[in-house]
Scaffold this motif. Structure first.
Motif, short mmCIF file in Angstrom:
data_model
loop_
_atom_site.label_atom_id
_atom_site.label_comp_id
_atom_site.label_asym_id
_atom_site.label_seq_id
_atom_site.Cartn_x
_atom_site.Cartn_y
_atom_site.Cartn_z
N MET A 1 10.99 6.22 -45.28
CA MET A 1 10.14 7.42 -45.89
C MET A 1 10.78 8.04 -47.11
O MET A 1 11.93 7.79 -47.33
CB MET A 1 10.08 8.73 -44.85
N THR A 2 9.98 8.10 -48.46
CA THR A 2 10.35 8.43 -49.46
C THR A 2 10.33 10.09 -49.76
O THR A 2 9.11 10.35 -49.46
CB THR A 2 9.63 7.57 -50.66
N ILE A 3 11.23 10.79 -50.30
CA ILE A 3 10.94 12.03 -50.42
C ILE A 3 11.00 12.09 -52.11
O ILE A 3 11.70 11.61 -52.96
CB ILE A 3 12.30 12.86 -50.30
N LEU A 4 9.84 12.74 -52.56
CA LEU A 4 9.60 12.74 -54.13
C LEU A 4 10.76 13.54 -54.81
O LEU A 4 11.32 14.56 -54.20
CB LEU A 4 8.18 13.25 -54.27
N ASP A 5 10.88 13.33 -55.83
CA ASP A 5 11.96 13.91 -56.76
C ASP A 5 11.54 15.04 -57.42
O ASP A 5 10.96 14.99 -58.58
CB ASP A 5 12.79 13.08 -57.57
N LEU A 6 11.09 16.29 -56.59
CA LEU A 6 10.69 17.46 -57.29
C LEU A 6 11.72 18.41 -57.04
O LEU A 6 12.12 18.73 -55.81
CB LEU A 6 9.30 17.68 -56.43
N SER A 7 11.68 19.28 -57.93
CA SER A 7 12.49 20.58 -57.88
C SER A 7 11.87 21.60 -57.03
O SER A 7 10.64 21.43 -56.64
CB SER A 7 12.91 21.48 -59.14
N PRO A 8 12.35 22.63 -56.37
CA PRO A 8 11.57 23.70 -55.65
C PRO A 8 10.34 24.31 -56.51
O PRO A 8 9.33 24.34 -55.81
CB PRO A 8 12.80 24.50 -55.15
N ASP A 9 10.46 24.47 -57.44
CA ASP A 9 9.48 25.02 -58.42
C ASP A 9 8.60 24.07 -58.76
O ASP A 9 7.36 24.39 -58.68
CB ASP A 9 10.03 25.53 -59.68
N GLU A 10 8.75 22.74 -58.88
CA GLU A 10 7.75 21.88 -59.09
C GLU A 10 7.03 21.43 -57.87
O GLU A 10 5.83 21.48 -57.88
CB GLU A 10 8.35 20.57 -59.49
N LEU A 11 7.54 21.59 -56.80
CA LEU A 11 7.03 21.37 -55.34
C LEU A 11 5.82 22.64 -55.17
O LEU A 11 5.00 22.30 -54.82
CB LEU A 11 8.08 21.48 -54.12
N LEU A 12 6.38 23.73 -55.50
CA LEU A 12 5.67 24.94 -55.26
C LEU A 12 4.45 24.81 -56.21
O LEU A 12 3.38 25.56 -55.79
CB LEU A 12 6.37 26.22 -55.51
N THR A 13 4.51 24.55 -57.36
CA THR A 13 3.44 24.69 -58.43
C THR A 13 2.47 23.55 -58.62
O THR A 13 1.55 23.52 -59.07
CB THR A 13 4.00 24.93 -59.72
N THR A 14 3.09 22.38 -57.92
CA THR A 14 2.01 21.23 -57.88
C THR A 14 1.46 20.61 -56.62
O THR A 14 0.97 19.68 -56.49
CB THR A 14 2.61 20.07 -58.70
N THR A 15 1.85 21.57 -55.78
CA THR A 15 1.15 21.09 -54.25
C THR A 15 -0.26 21.89 -54.47
O THR A 15 -0.38 22.79 -54.17
CB THR A 15 1.78 21.82 -53.13
N ARG A 16 -1.34 20.83 -54.68
CA ARG A 16 -2.58 21.18 -54.77
C ARG A 16 -3.51 20.71 -53.64
O ARG A 16 -3.12 19.99 -52.73
CB ARG A 16 -3.07 20.39 -56.17
N THR A 17 -4.66 21.41 -53.44
CA THR A 17 -5.96 20.83 -52.73
C THR A 17 -6.18 19.71 -53.29
O THR A 17 -6.64 19.48 -54.33
CB THR A 17 -6.85 21.83 -52.47
N VAL A 18 -6.05 18.58 -52.56
CA VAL A 18 -6.41 17.24 -52.79
C VAL A 18 -7.66 16.83 -52.01
O VAL A 18 -7.65 16.82 -50.83
CB VAL A 18 -5.41 16.08 -52.70
N ARG A 19 -8.61 16.45 -52.83
CA ARG A 19 -10.00 16.21 -52.01
C ARG A 19 -10.33 14.66 -52.46
O ARG A 19 -10.38 13.87 -51.84
CB ARG A 19 -11.34 16.93 -52.62
N LYS A 20 -10.38 14.26 -53.97
CA LYS A 20 -10.90 13.18 -54.22
C LYS A 20 -9.93 11.85 -54.40
O LYS A 20 -10.18 10.82 -54.42
CB LYS A 20 -11.48 13.04 -55.70
#
Length: 214
Positions: A1-20
């Motif tokens: 399993m790979t955990i993305l290298d995201l800061s807490p702020d990046e995780l919170l602001t780039t978790t989007r509703t993904v459809r396509k």
């Protein structure tokens, strides 16, 4: 399993509703979903009652059945005046964004039953209280968001949608839910095609923040 290298702020602001950008062909390990739910269970619940239950649907027939109810709900939604593609239709800034959202809603509406994993966080509630229900749903919706954050960190895409609740009873019958189990959000879960999501446009802070009085 790979955990993305995201800061807490990046995780919170780039978790989007993904459809396509949900990968409908790649299998999602159930243990990965369980790991995300374990993190979500650290979310708050009123009086620490923890009356939540998490429906995880991987069975192809049940996913297809839920997907069909979702498709019907999306069709009805897109015909309505409040559809994403119709909101702010004359706004030169927000109009194009809302039209793109409307298109992506239609896309997912046709494919919900093909998403590898459907997750429905639920609450035990024998009856729904009259009036303001914030206290009730505040005991599950933060955990649903935590699930999406945990999924994003692991390269999974998710979407936040409640349109299936137009057919809540039918979906409950598909899943054999007892009457006291209330569904909240539906979270389709799949590996995302790419992980380069960005913060979405939002209203200026001063338009929505009210200090001490309205």
């Amino acid at each position: 399993m790979t955990i993305l290298d995201l800061s807490p702020d990046e995780l919170l602001t780039t978790t989007r509703t993904v459809r396509k950008r949900l990968d409908l062909q790649r299998e999602v390990p159930i243990e990965l979903v369980r790991e995300c739910i374990a993190i979500a269970l650290q979310g708050p619940s009123g009086s620490n009652r923890q009356t939540w239950h998490w429906m995880v649907v991987t069975d192809a027939g049940k996913r297809a059945a839920i997907g069909e109810y979702y498709r019907l709900a999306v069709e009805r939604y897109l015909r309505g005046a409040g559809a994403a593609g119709k909101l702010f239709a004359d706004d030169p800034v927000r109009g194009p964004v809302q039209r793109r959202i409307g298109n992506s809603v239609a896309y997912l509406g046709e494919r919900m039953g093909q998403v590898p994993v459907l997750v429905i966080p639920c609450l035990e509630a024998k009856s729904l209280p009259a009036g303001n229900q914030a206290g009730l749903w505040g005991s599950i919706l933060p955990s649903a968001w935590s699930y999406m954050l945990a999924a994003r960190a692991r390269g999974l895409g998710t979407a936040w949608t409640t349109l299936h609740l137009n057919h809540e009873r039918e979906v409950a019958d598909v899943l054999g839910l007892p009457e006291e189990i209330r569904q909240s959000v539906l979270i389709p879960t799949a590996y995302s095609i790419g992980t380069d999501f960005k913060p979405a446009p939002r209203q200026p802070l001063d338009e929505v923040v009210h200090l001490n009085a309205w």
